[in-house]
Design a protein around this motif. Structure first.
Motif, PDB file in Angstrom:
ATOM      1  N   GLU A  87    -118.468 -52.688  38.335  1.00  0.00           N
ATOM      2  CA  GLU A  87    -118.733 -54.120  38.430  1.00  0.00           C
ATOM      3  C   GLU A  87    -120.168 -54.363  38.890  1.00  0.00           C
ATOM      4  O   GLU A  87    -120.792 -53.489  39.488  1.00  0.00           O
ATOM      5  N   ALA A  93    -124.820 -61.362  39.362  1.00  0.00           N
ATOM      6  CA  ALA A  93    -124.168 -62.255  38.399  1.00  0.00           C
ATOM      7  C   ALA A  93    -124.714 -63.677  38.530  1.00  0.00           C
ATOM      8  O   ALA A  93    -124.983 -64.346  37.524  1.00  0.00           O
ATOM      9  N   CYS A 109    -117.519 -65.914  33.275  1.00  0.00           N
ATOM     10  CA  CYS A 109    -117.501 -64.537  33.775  1.00  0.00           C
ATOM     11  C   CYS A 109    -116.072 -64.066  33.926  1.00  0.00           C
ATOM     12  O   CYS A 109    -115.132 -64.867  33.954  1.00  0.00           O
ATOM     13  N   GLN A 111    -113.737 -61.881  36.495  1.00  0.00           N
ATOM     14  CA  GLN A 111    -113.613 -61.357  37.851  1.00  0.00           C
ATOM     15  C   GLN A 111    -112.125 -61.231  38.149  1.00  0.00           C
ATOM     16  O   GLN A 111    -111.342 -62.120  37.809  1.00  0.00           O
ATOM     17  N   LYS A 149    -121.477 -70.708  39.538  1.00  0.00           N
ATOM     18  CA  LYS A 149    -122.386 -69.941  40.408  1.00  0.00           C
ATOM     19  C   LYS A 149    -121.977 -70.085  41.873  1.00  0.00           C
ATOM     20  O   LYS A 149    -121.945 -69.105  42.618  1.00  0.00           O
ATOM     21  N   VAL A 159    -118.379 -58.800  39.984  1.00  0.00           N
ATOM     22  CA  VAL A 159    -118.101 -59.478  38.718  1.00  0.00           C
ATOM     23  C   VAL A 159    -118.036 -58.424  37.619  1.00  0.00           C
ATOM     24  O   VAL A 159    -118.902 -57.551  37.520  1.00  0.00           O
ATOM     25  N   LYS A 161    -117.956 -59.015  34.197  1.00  0.00           N
ATOM     26  CA  LYS A 161    -118.786 -59.328  33.028  1.00  0.00           C
ATOM     27  C   LYS A 161    -119.232 -60.780  33.089  1.00  0.00           C
ATOM     28  O   LYS A 161    -118.474 -61.647  33.513  1.00  0.00           O
ATOM     29  N   VAL A 162    -120.460 -61.023  32.680  1.00  0.00           N
ATOM     30  CA  VAL A 162    -120.941 -62.382  32.401  1.00  0.00           C
ATOM     31  C   VAL A 162    -121.063 -62.495  30.889  1.00  0.00           C
ATOM     32  O   VAL A 162    -121.613 -61.606  30.232  1.00  0.00           O
ATOM     33  N   THR A 188    -128.179 -53.832  34.252  1.00  0.00           N
ATOM     34  CA  THR A 188    -127.102 -54.327  33.405  1.00  0.00           C
ATOM     35  C   THR A 188    -127.062 -53.583  32.078  1.00  0.00           C
ATOM     36  O   THR A 188    -128.013 -52.922  31.686  1.00  0.00           O
ATOM     37  N   ASN A 201    -122.738 -56.631  31.275  1.00  0.00           N
ATOM     38  CA  ASN A 201    -121.949 -55.841  32.222  1.00  0.00           C
ATOM     39  C   ASN A 201    -122.867 -55.106  33.189  1.00  0.00           C
ATOM     40  O   ASN A 201    -124.076 -55.033  32.985  1.00  0.00           O
ATOM     41  N   SER A 202    -122.266 -54.505  34.180  1.00  0.00           N
ATOM     42  CA  SER A 202    -122.990 -53.561  35.020  1.00  0.00           C
ATOM     43  C   SER A 202    -123.505 -52.414  34.164  1.00  0.00           C
ATOM     44  O   SER A 202    -122.876 -52.032  33.167  1.00  0.00           O
TER      45      SER A 202
END
Length: 279
Positions: A87, A93, A109, A111, A149, A159, A161-162, A188, A201-202
């Motif tokens: 994550e 994020a 996103c 989560q 946010k 998180v 994914k955004v 990312t 993503n991370s």
């Protein structure tokens, strides 16, 4: 493609295992069933979270492992256990969302294996959803919050994914951000699953990395893996698998990256390749 000893098959869903109407064909199902009877792990590998996968996939009797959210999570459904997780920090994020605000881009996103979106953005989903199918997905699988946010910042949790969404008139902007987001946010992994989105993503999350982690967990070798895909978010597993197979309907990048090709998602391409190589 020659016969190979395969122990794991990783399968993207939309545009790959599922046809253009999001249906799992009978021939594809029977090929997966036959492979599973041989002891091959059948692993849905998707940008969605687990409960967001189609009912036809969730109800596969041989489903145990799934790679979800572009590799942010590897899940053992039988044991209800997370085998791997990658994550991004909440602060990162929020920085990404703030940057997208400056470009007039809609976003949400993932989560805790669920979708979250600013309520005002969700109310305008029809303006950026490419079709009724995706509009339904966004509507059903997102919880509206007053301001995303602020919500993520207050929770302070990682998180998964955004996801950014683009209107038809933002095609050029999407292309530009696909090229530049990874440089601006080097921690990312930037990809895409459709012509109207970008997925962030991370850096530790990719379908390929997750596939190899599950392969090691199962005591298999990398060369015993087979992966199918059609999109930018499939590139890592197509290149890391022992046999990477791009669908005929895949994006140009996937077609160039994959060593093998098969027929399109509407022509049972997955079944054709499994029958030839595994059965």
């Amino acid at each position: 493609m020659e016969q190979r000893e395969i122990g794991l098959i990783a399968l993207d869903l939309d545009g790959t295992l599922l046809d253009s109407h999001k249906v799992l064909s009978e021939r594809n199902y029977k090929a997966l069933e036959a492979a599973a009877r041989k002891g091959i792990a059948i692993v849905p590998t998707t940008g969605r979270f687990f409960s967001g996968m189609p009912k036809a996939i969730l109800e596969l009797p041989f489903l145990r492992y799934a790679i979800t959210i572009n590799g942010a999570r590897v899940y053992d459904a039988r044991e209800d256990a997370v085998l791997r997780q990658a994550e991004m920090p909440a602060a990162l994020a929020v920085d990404i969302m703030t940057y997208l605000d400056g470009h007039g881009v809609a976003y949400d996103c993932y989560q805790d294996d669920w979708g979250w979106m600013t309520a005002d953005t969700l109310a305008q989903a029809e303006s950026f959803a490419p079709d009724r199918y995706y509009l339904d997905l966004i509507s059903r699988l997102r919880t509206p919050v007053p301001e995303l946010k602020a919500y993520i910042g207050e929770r302070g949790q990682g998180v998964q994914k955004v996801q950014a969404y683009f209107r038809e008139d933002q095609t050029a902007l999407r292309g530009e951000l696909l090229k530049t987001l990874g440089t601006r946010f080097p921690d990312t992994a930037v990809s895409s699953a459709s012509p109207r989105n970008i997925e962030i993503n991370s850096a530790g999350a990719s379908k390929g990395k997750a596939m190899l982690a599950l392969t090691a967990h199962l005591g298999l070798r990398q060369e015993q893996t087979m992966a199918f895909g059609d999109g930018l978010n499939d590139l890592s597993m197509l290149t890391m698998a022992g046999i990477g197979v791009a669908m005929a309907n895949a994006c140009p990048e996937a077609l160039a990256a994959a060593p093998e090709r098969t027929a399109s998602c509407d022509e049972d391409g997955v079944a054709l390749a499994i029958e030839r190589i595994c059965l």
